[in-house]
Motif scaffolding. Structure first.
Motif, mmCIF file in Angstrom:
data_model
loop_
_atom_site.group_PDB
_atom_site.id
_atom_site.type_symbol
_atom_site.label_atom_id
_atom_site.label_comp_id
_atom_site.label_asym_id
_atom_site.label_seq_id
_atom_site.Cartn_x
_atom_site.Cartn_y
_atom_site.Cartn_z
ATOM 1 N N ASP A 36 -0.833 37.412 -1.976
ATOM 2 C CA ASP A 36 0.187 38.205 -1.283
ATOM 3 C C ASP A 36 1.530 37.524 -1.522
ATOM 4 O O ASP A 36 2.003 36.721 -0.709
ATOM 5 C CB ASP A 36 -0.132 38.283 0.206
ATOM 6 N N GLY B 271 -2.145 44.724 -10.508
ATOM 7 C CA GLY B 271 -2.553 43.354 -10.230
ATOM 8 C C GLY B 271 -2.209 42.319 -11.286
ATOM 9 O O GLY B 271 -2.520 41.150 -11.126
ATOM 10 N N THR C 281 -3.109 35.840 -9.681
ATOM 11 C CA THR C 281 -3.623 37.131 -9.204
ATOM 12 C C THR C 281 -4.211 36.979 -7.794
ATOM 13 O O THR C 281 -4.535 35.871 -7.351
ATOM 14 C CB THR C 281 -4.709 37.664 -10.154
ATOM 15 N N ASP C 282 -4.355 38.108 -7.119
ATOM 16 C CA ASP C 282 -4.953 38.173 -5.773
ATOM 17 C C ASP C 282 -4.179 37.327 -4.751
ATOM 18 O O ASP C 282 -4.761 36.666 -3.891
ATOM 19 C CB ASP C 282 -6.422 37.724 -5.792
#
Length: 360
Positions: A288, A326, A285-286
Motif C-alpha cells: 500500500d 500491480g 509489489t503488493d
C-alpha cells in the motif's frame, strides 16, 4: 559485439571473474586441456621412439582428459564427476610412471607438477591433502622395501632418496604460490565489492544513487524489478536550512530524512537519492504505497533538528504514481509521472502526498 573482438574477450573475462563457480569451472577446464594436450604430444613422441605400453598409457590419459573436459562443460554433477575421475587418473598414472620408469626413468619427473595441479584445482586445504596422499605413494615405492621390490626400473639409491624430497620442495613452492594467488584474488574481490558499492551508492547517505537507478531503468529484467509504484520526495524549504545553518547542517538533514524513509519502508521498497534534496522510492509489489508515503510524511514532520541551539522540524512533499495491474516494466514513465505529481504537491502547500495511477 563482434566475436573474437577485444571487447568480446574483455566482457567474457569480466563475467568469469565476477562468478566464482564459472571461474572455477573454467580454471579446471584449462587444467584438463593443458594436461591432456601435453599427454597427447607425449604419445606422438612415444610412437616415434617406440615406447610400447607407455604410448598407450599416455594416449589413454589424453583421452580421459578429453572426456573430463566434455563432462565439465555440462556443469553440475557432471563437473564434480570430472574432478573425481581426474584425481583417480592422476594417482593411477603416478603409480605407473614410478613403477615403469619409462623412458629411462624420466617419466616420473613429471609427477613433480602434481602439487601445482592439485592445489590449483582443489584449493590449499584439499589440494594439500591430495598432494600428501601422492607423496605417501612416492615414499612407499622409493623408501619402503616392499614398494621398492615392485619397481621395474633400476633407480639409483641417490634418486630414490632425493626425488621424494624434490617433490616436497615443489609442493612447498606450490602452497606458497597458491596462498599468494588466493590472497590476491581475495583482495581483488574486496576491491571489486567496494567499487561496486561506491558506483551504485550515494556517498553521503549510503542509499542507492542515480547511476543505480539508471541501470535499473535500462535493464529492469536484470534486477527482477516490476514496481507497483514509484514516489519522488523533496525536502521542503531546504534552501532555507542551507542558507541559515550551513551546508554541513543540510547534509545532516538529508542523511536523517534518508534514514527515516528507510526505517518507514522497512524493506517494502528500494530508496535512491534522486538529486540534491530529492529521494526516489521504487515500491515492491503488493504494498500500500499511498499509506507508506503518508507515514513517511508524518515521520519526517515529527523529526526534530537542533542547529545553533535552535529547535525546528522540516517536511517533505511526495509525488506518487501507482502502476496499473500491480506492476510495470516501464519505470521511466512512472518516474516522469511521479515527478509531475511532486510539483502538484508543492503547489498544493507542501508536506503532503499527491498520487495518481499511471494510464496504460
Amino acid at each position: 559485439m563482434k566475436i573474437f573482438s577485444k571487447d568480446f574477450y574483455r566482457q567474457k573475462k569480466e563475467e568469469l571473474l565476477a562468478d566464482e563457480t564459472k571461474w572455477k569451472l573454467f580454471q579446471n577446464a584449462c587444467i584438463f586441456a593443458v594436461v591432456g594436450f601435453t599427454s597427447l604430444v607425449m604419445s606422438i613422441v612415444n610412437i616415434f621412439t617406440h615406447q610400447g605400453s607407455f604410448t598407450w598409457v599416455t594416449l589413454a590419459f589424453s583421452i580421459a582428459c578429453a572426456i573430463n573436459l566434455l563432462l565439465i562443460r555440462k556443469k553440475g554433477k557432471a563437473a564434480i564427476l570430472s574432478i573425481i575421475l581426474f584425481s583417480i587418473e592422476m594417482i593411477l598414472i603416478l603409480i605407473y610412471f614410478i613403477v615403469s620408469g619409462i623412458p629411462d626413468g624420466f617419466s616420473v619427473l613429471w609427477t613433480a607438477m602434481l602439487p601445482c595441479f592439485g592445489l590449483l584445482m582443489f584449493g590449499v586445504k584439499n589440494g594439500t591433502l591430495a598432494s600428501l596422499v601422492m607423496f605417501a605413494i612416492i615414499a612407499f615405492f622409493y623408501w619402503i622395501p616392499y614398494g621398492q621390490s615392485l619397481l621395474q626400473y633400476p633407480y639409483s639409491p641417490t634418486f630414490k632418496m632425493r626425488f621424494p624430497l624434490l617433490y616436497l620442495a615443489f609442493f612447498a613452492v606450490a602452497v606458497m604460490l597458491e596462498k599468494i594467488r588466493e590472497a590476491s584474488k581475495s583482495a581483488l574481490t574486496e576491491s571489486r565489492r567496494k567499487y561496486e558499492f561506491l558506483c551504485y551508492h550515494d556517498a553521503l547517505t549510503g542509499l542507492y544513487n542515480r547511476f543505480w537507478l539508471q541501470s535499473v531503468i535500462d535493464n529492469p529484467e536484470q534486477y527482477h524489478l516490476k514496481p507497483a509504484a514509484v514516489a519522488v520526495l523533496d525536502i521542503d524549504n531546504f534552501k532555507f536550512i542551507n542558507d541559515n545553518f550551513g551546508h554541513p547542517s543540510g547534509d545532516i538533514v538529508i542523511k536523517d530524512i534518508g534514514q527515516a524513509i528507510v526505517d518507514t519502508l522497512n524493506g517494502s521498497g528500494d530508496v535512491c537519492r534522486w538529486g540534491g534534496d530529492e529521494f526516489l522510492i521504487i515500491f515492491h509489489t503488493d504494498i500500500d504505497a499511498e499509506m507508506v508515503c503518508k507515514r513517511i510524511v508524518d515521520n519526517v514532520c515529527a523529526h526534530r533538528f537542533v542547529f545553533d541551539k535552535e529547535n525546528f522540524n522540516t517536511t517533505v512533499s511526495v509525488g506518487l504514481v501507482l502502476a496499473p495491474n500491480g506492476g510495470t516494466d516501464d519505470i521511466g514513465k512512472l518516474i516522469h509521472q511521479a515527478d509531475i505529481n511532486l510539483y502538484h504537491a508543492k503547489d498544493y502547500g507542501k508536506n503532503c502526498t499527491i498520487n495518481s495511477e499511471l494510464k496504460p
